[in-house]
Enzyme design. Structure first.
Site, PDB file in Angstrom:
ATOM      1  N   PHE A 148      -2.071  31.406  52.631  1.00 36.34           N
ATOM      2  CA  PHE A 148      -2.617  30.541  51.579  1.00 36.34           C
ATOM      3  C   PHE A 148      -3.397  31.444  50.631  1.00 36.34           C
ATOM      4  O   PHE A 148      -4.290  32.167  51.076  1.00 36.34           O
ATOM      5  CB  PHE A 148      -3.585  29.486  52.135  1.00 36.34           C
ATOM      6  CG  PHE A 148      -4.338  28.773  51.029  1.00 36.34           C
ATOM      7  CD1 PHE A 148      -3.921  27.550  50.554  1.00 36.34           C
ATOM      8  CD2 PHE A 148      -5.466  29.366  50.441  1.00 36.34           C
ATOM      9  CE1 PHE A 148      -4.606  26.910  49.512  1.00 36.34           C
ATOM     10  CE2 PHE A 148      -6.150  28.735  49.396  1.00 36.34           C
ATOM     11  CZ  PHE A 148      -5.721  27.503  48.939  1.00 36.34           C
ATOM     12  N   GLU A 149      -3.074  31.376  49.376  1.00 37.98           N
ATOM     13  CA  GLU A 149      -3.864  32.079  48.366  1.00 37.98           C
ATOM     14  C   GLU A 149      -3.737  31.298  47.078  1.00 37.98           C
ATOM     15  O   GLU A 149      -2.647  30.837  46.748  1.00 37.98           O
ATOM     16  CB  GLU A 149      -3.287  33.473  48.051  1.00 37.98           C
ATOM     17  CG  GLU A 149      -3.526  34.545  49.054  1.00 37.98           C
ATOM     18  CD  GLU A 149      -2.910  35.892  48.658  1.00 37.98           C
ATOM     19  OE1 GLU A 149      -1.849  35.916  47.994  1.00 37.98           O
ATOM     20  OE2 GLU A 149      -3.502  36.907  49.020  1.00 37.98           O
ATOM     21  N   ILE A 150      -4.851  31.140  46.378  1.00 36.58           N
ATOM     22  CA  ILE A 150      -4.778  30.751  44.968  1.00 36.58           C
ATOM     23  C   ILE A 150      -5.519  31.861  44.242  1.00 36.58           C
ATOM     24  O   ILE A 150      -6.677  32.153  44.565  1.00 36.58           O
ATOM     25  CB  ILE A 150      -5.412  29.378  44.704  1.00 36.58           C
ATOM     26  CG1 ILE A 150      -4.658  28.288  45.484  1.00 36.58           C
ATOM     27  CG2 ILE A 150      -5.378  29.070  43.202  1.00 36.58           C
ATOM     28  CD1 ILE A 150      -5.223  26.878  45.311  1.00 36.58           C
TER      29      ILE A 150
END
Ligand code: GDP
Ligand code: MN
Length: 336
Positions: free
Chosen positions: A235-237
């Site tokens: 998960f990365e933003i």
């Protein structure tokens, strides 16, 4: 009847007007998934959840990338789920394959040694290709060139809660560079010389170290040793302008030249995490504690009003981030 509905109608009209009159209401952003044709079922599951919990209200585009061409069935079955535009891309070989200048004998010996140490993916070259690509190449893909922010999604992950606001706009309006939901300890045998390389880099390029950095997230003794903390990059933003900028470009090239993506098994998670710790301000990092998420056996569930307003399907406050293998508690102390 019309009288009863008046307040609701007024509300809807004013909300729509507010949305439409706000300049740049949407961020320049895309959802991004690297995946294989064989992962179709897990891809459909992840896309369906992101759409239901977030994107059907926001209609951001999706980009799917693969080192091989996607099949027609894959493209068709994924496309019908998306509320925004969908693009499928193939990764150029020179961004993916182990480079010719890597000494394959040395790399093979390293893989065998790692296998004897029972490191996950010890003998996989494709896993190393993937880690290197996620470290230094994804943001160079032509389909990503129009975009600034990306949200990385993997097949078979769980999104437990509604997201009732736009996290990309949050990132942009708060000048955030990198955001996570889970942090943890890396397997030391996968990155034995990574920190020495980082120290060399810091010595050679002190000008890139941010005065308000979070080196203490990744080192417990003032930068001497790596504590193996990293943000879990499935998960990365984040803001691709960071990766495209001078500091990260120099940093990736420096790591690449050492060959550690193949002579060891450097992961994109420690690479991204160390980079944002060195080169950004602590104010530019964000923990999305309101995003309920699970990858493999580690998850994070929001609590309290975030749990109820998110209509989460997970058990409130059941979170990997509370345990001893997480680095999130330390992060919270450091940043607040
Ligand atoms: P883990 O999360 O570290 O266990 O690794 P995964 O197997 O989940 O891989 C991470 C991401 O890269 C997932 O989105 C996979 O679909 C993708 N991935 C891994 N290896 C390959 C590969 O060889 N080709 C493609 N196209 N995608 C890959
Ligand atoms: Mn995964």
């Amino acid at each position: 009847l019309s009288h009863d509905y008046q307040p609701l109608r007024e509300y809807a009209v004013s909300a729509a007007e507010k949305f439409l009159s706000t300049p740049n209401a949407r961020a320049n952003a895309t959802l991004l998934m690297l995946c294989r044709n064989s992962e179709l079922e897990g891809v459909l599951s992840s896309v369906r959840q992101i759409e239901d919990r977030f994107n059907r209200k926001f209609n951001y585009p999706w980009i799917f990338l693969n080192d091989e061409p996607f099949t027609d069935e894959f493209k068709q079955r994924v496309s019908i789920l998306a509320s925004g535009t969908v693009q499928f891309g193939t990764i150029p070989e020179e961004h993916w394959k182990q480079p010719d200048w890597i000494d394959e004998k040395k790399a093979a010996a390293a893989r065998a040694k790692m296998k004897s140490q029972r490191v996950p993916y010890a003998d996989s070259v494709s896993y190393r290709n993937m880690c290197r690509w996620n470290s230094g190449f994804f943001y160079k893909h032509e389909l990503l060139q129009p975009y600034r922010y990306y949200w990385r999604v993997e097949p078979d992950v769980q999104y437990y809660c509604d997201l009732n606001y736009d996290p990309f706009v949050f990132m942009r309006d708060n000048n955030k560079v990198y955001a996570f939901t889970i942090s943890l300890i890396e397997i030391p045998a996968s990155v034995p010389t990574l920190w020495d390389t980082v120290k060399e880099f810091m010595k050679e390029y002190p000008q890139y170290i941010h005065p308000n950095n979070t080196i203490s997230f990744v080192s417990d003794n003032g930068g001497e040793d790596y504590n193996h903390c990293h943000y879990w990059s499935n998960f990365e933003i984040a803001d691709m302008d960071f990766y495209r900028g001078e500091a990260y470009t120099k940093f990736f090239d420096f790591l690449e030249a050492k060959g550690g993506f193949y002579y060891e098994r450097w992961g994109d998670a420690p690479v991204h995490s160390i980079a944002v710790s060195l080169f950004t301000s602590k104010k530019q990092l964000h923990y999305f504690r309101d995003i309920g998420y699970k990858h493999d056996s580690f998850g994070h569930c929001p609590k309290g009003s975030e749990w109820s307003s998110g209509k989460c399907t997970c058990k409130p406050d059941e979170s990997f981030n509370k345990g001893g293998h997480s680095c999130t508690w330390g992060w919270i102390h450091l940043v607040h």
